[in-house]
Design a protein around this motif. Structure first.
Motif, PDB file in Angstrom:
ATOM      1  N   ARG B 135       6.554  16.750  -9.229  1.00  0.00           N
ATOM      2  CA  ARG B 135       6.663  15.356  -8.786  1.00  0.00           C
ATOM      3  C   ARG B 135       5.319  14.915  -8.218  1.00  0.00           C
ATOM      4  O   ARG B 135       4.618  15.704  -7.574  1.00  0.00           O
ATOM      5  N   GLU B 137       3.288  12.390  -5.690  1.00  0.00           N
ATOM      6  CA  GLU B 137       3.452  11.524  -4.522  1.00  0.00           C
ATOM      7  C   GLU B 137       2.321  10.513  -4.473  1.00  0.00           C
ATOM      8  O   GLU B 137       1.149  10.891  -4.415  1.00  0.00           O
ATOM      9  N   ARG B 139       0.665   7.091  -2.638  1.00  0.00           N
ATOM     10  CA  ARG B 139       0.634   6.284  -1.425  1.00  0.00           C
ATOM     11  C   ARG B 139       0.017   4.940  -1.749  1.00  0.00           C
ATOM     12  O   ARG B 139      -1.047   4.872  -2.380  1.00  0.00           O
ATOM     13  N   GLY B 143       3.695   1.947   1.241  1.00  0.00           N
ATOM     14  CA  GLY B 143       4.272   3.228   1.638  1.00  0.00           C
ATOM     15  C   GLY B 143       4.118   4.269   0.551  1.00  0.00           C
ATOM     16  O   GLY B 143       3.330   4.096  -0.378  1.00  0.00           O
ATOM     17  N   THR B 144       4.907   5.356   0.683  1.00  0.00           N
ATOM     18  CA  THR B 144       4.790   6.464  -0.263  1.00  0.00           C
ATOM     19  C   THR B 144       5.978   6.437  -1.218  1.00  0.00           C
ATOM     20  O   THR B 144       7.093   6.164  -0.820  1.00  0.00           O
ATOM     21  N   ARG B 145       5.713   6.701  -2.492  1.00  0.00           N
ATOM     22  CA  ARG B 145       6.827   6.879  -3.420  1.00  0.00           C
ATOM     23  C   ARG B 145       6.598   8.142  -4.243  1.00  0.00           C
ATOM     24  O   ARG B 145       5.461   8.610  -4.381  1.00  0.00           O
ATOM     25  N   THR B 146       7.698   8.674  -4.749  1.00  0.00           N
ATOM     26  CA  THR B 146       7.642   9.900  -5.537  1.00  0.00           C
ATOM     27  C   THR B 146       8.013   9.564  -6.973  1.00  0.00           C
ATOM     28  O   THR B 146       8.976   8.852  -7.223  1.00  0.00           O
ATOM     29  N   VAL B 147       7.210  10.061  -7.890  1.00  0.00           N
ATOM     30  CA  VAL B 147       7.443   9.799  -9.311  1.00  0.00           C
ATOM     31  C   VAL B 147       7.537  11.146 -10.015  1.00  0.00           C
ATOM     32  O   VAL B 147       6.706  12.027  -9.773  1.00  0.00           O
ATOM     33  N   THR B 148       8.542  11.320 -10.882  1.00  0.00           N
ATOM     34  CA  THR B 148       8.582  12.569 -11.638  1.00  0.00           C
ATOM     35  C   THR B 148       7.405  12.554 -12.610  1.00  0.00           C
ATOM     36  O   THR B 148       6.952  11.483 -13.045  1.00  0.00           O
ATOM     37  N   GLN B 151       7.948  10.558 -15.764  1.00  0.00           N
ATOM     38  CA  GLN B 151       7.782   9.106 -15.652  1.00  0.00           C
ATOM     39  C   GLN B 151       6.324   8.732 -15.457  1.00  0.00           C
ATOM     40  O   GLN B 151       5.908   7.626 -15.779  1.00  0.00           O
ATOM     41  N   GLN B 162       0.072   2.444  -9.704  1.00  0.00           N
ATOM     42  CA  GLN B 162      -0.323   1.047  -9.531  1.00  0.00           C
ATOM     43  C   GLN B 162      -1.776   0.979  -9.049  1.00  0.00           C
ATOM     44  O   GLN B 162      -2.271   1.921  -8.430  1.00  0.00           O
ATOM     45  N   GLU B 165      -2.538   2.145  -5.529  1.00  0.00           N
ATOM     46  CA  GLU B 165      -1.981   3.426  -5.096  1.00  0.00           C
ATOM     47  C   GLU B 165      -2.967   4.581  -5.294  1.00  0.00           C
ATOM     48  O   GLU B 165      -3.777   4.564  -6.224  1.00  0.00           O
TER      49      GLU B 165
END
Lengths: 177, 289
Positions: B135, B137, B139, B143-148, B151, B162, B165
């Motif tokens: 995964r 991570e 930022r 905030g922080t998001r997790t992407v497999t 994806q 993005q 990020e």
């Protein structure tokens, strides 16, 4: 060495003053941010021992040591080295005395045209600091990012082996003494 | 070769880096090892207005185990992976891949995360991360998001990241007991891109496959999972027939193109050979683990 963060301003930051220690000597210059480290060394400082070979991150002729670690100076901007220490081939010999790797290249005829030699020697010197008694396979693996078009690598390997022996016998002599 | 002019920033904190990225948007580029980005800038395939160098930010170089999982920070060099006993012991696909990536000098500088963000279908780390189910991570200002990782890869040199990020780390899940993997790579010479690469990850349970991860390098528009091969292996007993079947399915998942490194047929054949070989190697190591 001033390695403090410079304030982020709204002014375009396309030129910068950099300070670094090159071969033990503090050097400073105002340069364009896009200046590659290899051109900073060769053209700004006049240290032409570092060669530009392929200019595409393939050949290793431009290898220098950054904080002791071999890197390709055609693939790094000089501003990235601000505040850090760089060693080039000119920094190998100490006090007029050749580095054992340089002696090895001389004794074993480890070069023909000499173009790859600075990178080969810097990588070899770093190898021997990590691994004072490398096998032939370890030497070949260590120099696999450096291309030589003359020698077929045989004498380069011998040169590194020569340097390893010389360094070890030197240390043994020191220990006995 | 000289890149186009750019503004250079070396922020000391991630917050500062993010605010710079927010300011410059898609005209800003993040610099870590630079072993892909700088060559692109020299060729002027990339000409960012601002370069945001992460190298002065502390804490991004962590290569650590966290509750059985592995966290690889944005400044972890491939060399650190090559030297890591942890990777050799518990995350074998990563440990086997590291010394095969580029050449020793580039590995001193190039980062794992940078390679993933670059999203080159010929990149080796991408396949390894697909096989182990990593995964990412990211930022951003929000905030922080997790992407497999599946994806994350959207196309050749295109990721789900993005413009505002920064990928701060990639996390490899706990492989559990009786797990291992490997990476096989065919290259014309050291430092060349892969002609073909195959990453394999296996975990076993009572002699059967609990989970199989197989992913391919340089044979599709992105690093790609051999999903049908993975599904065929899940729950199956590992034997000559299931291994050969999975290798055939993996070869079918490849969409290679003929080029100077080899014909499409040749590359597809290598996928099959490497998948079979990789599964046998991983199975042996997993049984011993």
């Amino acid at each position: 060495m001033n390695e403090q963060a410079r304030p982020v301003s709204d002014e375009p930051q396309m030129r910068r003053r950099v300070e670094m220690v090159v071969n033990g000597r503090p050097r400073s210059a105002e340069i364009e941010t896009r200046l590659l480290l290899v051109h900073f060394l060769r053209e700004t400082l006049g240290l032409t021992g570092t060669h530009v070979g392929c200019d595409t991150t393939s050949c290793g002729a431009c290898t220098v040591r950054l904080q002791g670690t071999p890197i390709k100076s055609c693939t790094m901007f000089a501003v990235q080295a601000d505040g850090l220490e760089v060693t080039t081939v000119e920094g190998l010999a100490q006090g007029g005395k050749l580095h054992p790797v340089q002696e090895g290249f001389k004794e074993e005829h480890g070069l023909q045209c000499g173009f790859c030699t600075p990178g080969m020697m810097l990588v070899s010197a770093a190898l021997l600091e990590e691994n004072p008694n490398p096998t032939e396979a370890e030497i070949r693996f260590a120099i696999s990012g450096n291309i030589c078009r003359c020698t077929g690598y045989q004498n380069i390997v011998k040169a590194v082996q020569w340097a390893a022996q010389k360094t070890q016998s030197g240390q043994a002599a020191t220990t006995v003494a | 070769m000289y890149p186009a002019k750019f503004e250079y920033f070396a922020p000391r904190t991630l917050a500062e880096a993010l605010s710079l990225l927010e300011k410059y948007g898609d005209e800003g580029k993040v610099l870590a090892g630079g072993q892909s980005l700088i060559p692109l800038m020299k060729l002027r395939f990339a000409a960012p207005r601002a370069l945001i160098d992460l190298n002065r930010i502390e804490g991004l170089d962590q290569l650590v185990e966290e509750a059985g999982a592995l966290r690889i920070g944005a400044l972890v060099r491939t060399k650190a992976c090559e030297l890591s006993q942890l990777l050799h012991d518990r995350f074998r696909a990563l440990g086997d891949a590291a010394p095969q990536i580029s050449d020793p000098i580039v590995r001193n500088r190039g980062t794992v995360v940078g390679s993933l963000v670059h999203a080159d279908p010929q990149g080796d780390w991408g396949s390894v991360m697909l096989a182990v189910g990593a995964r990412v991570e990211a930022r951003g200002s929000g905030g922080t998001r997790t992407v497999t990782i599946e994806q994350f890869f959207q196309g050749p040199f295109a990721s789900a990241l993005q413009p505002d990020e920064i990928v701060t780390s990639v996390v490899v899940p706990d492989p559990g007991p009786r797990a291992s993997g490997t990476y096989l790579k065919l290259e014309r010479k050291v430092g060349d891109f892969a002609t073909v690469g195959v990453a394999v990850h296996l975990s076993l349970d009572n002699g059967r496959v609990r989970r199989a991860g197989i992913a391919l390098t340089a044979v599709a528009p992105t690093n790609v999972k051999a999903t049908k091969a993975e599904e065929a292996l899940a729950g199956a007993e590992l034997n000559d027939s299931s291994i050969r079947n999975a290798a055939e399915l993996a070869a079918q998942a490849a969409e290679p193109r003929s080029d100077l490194r080899g014909s499409a047929d040749y590359k597809r054949h290598i996928v099959q050979v490497f998948t079979e070989r990789g599964l046998r190697t991983a199975a042996e190591a997993a049984r011993a683990a």
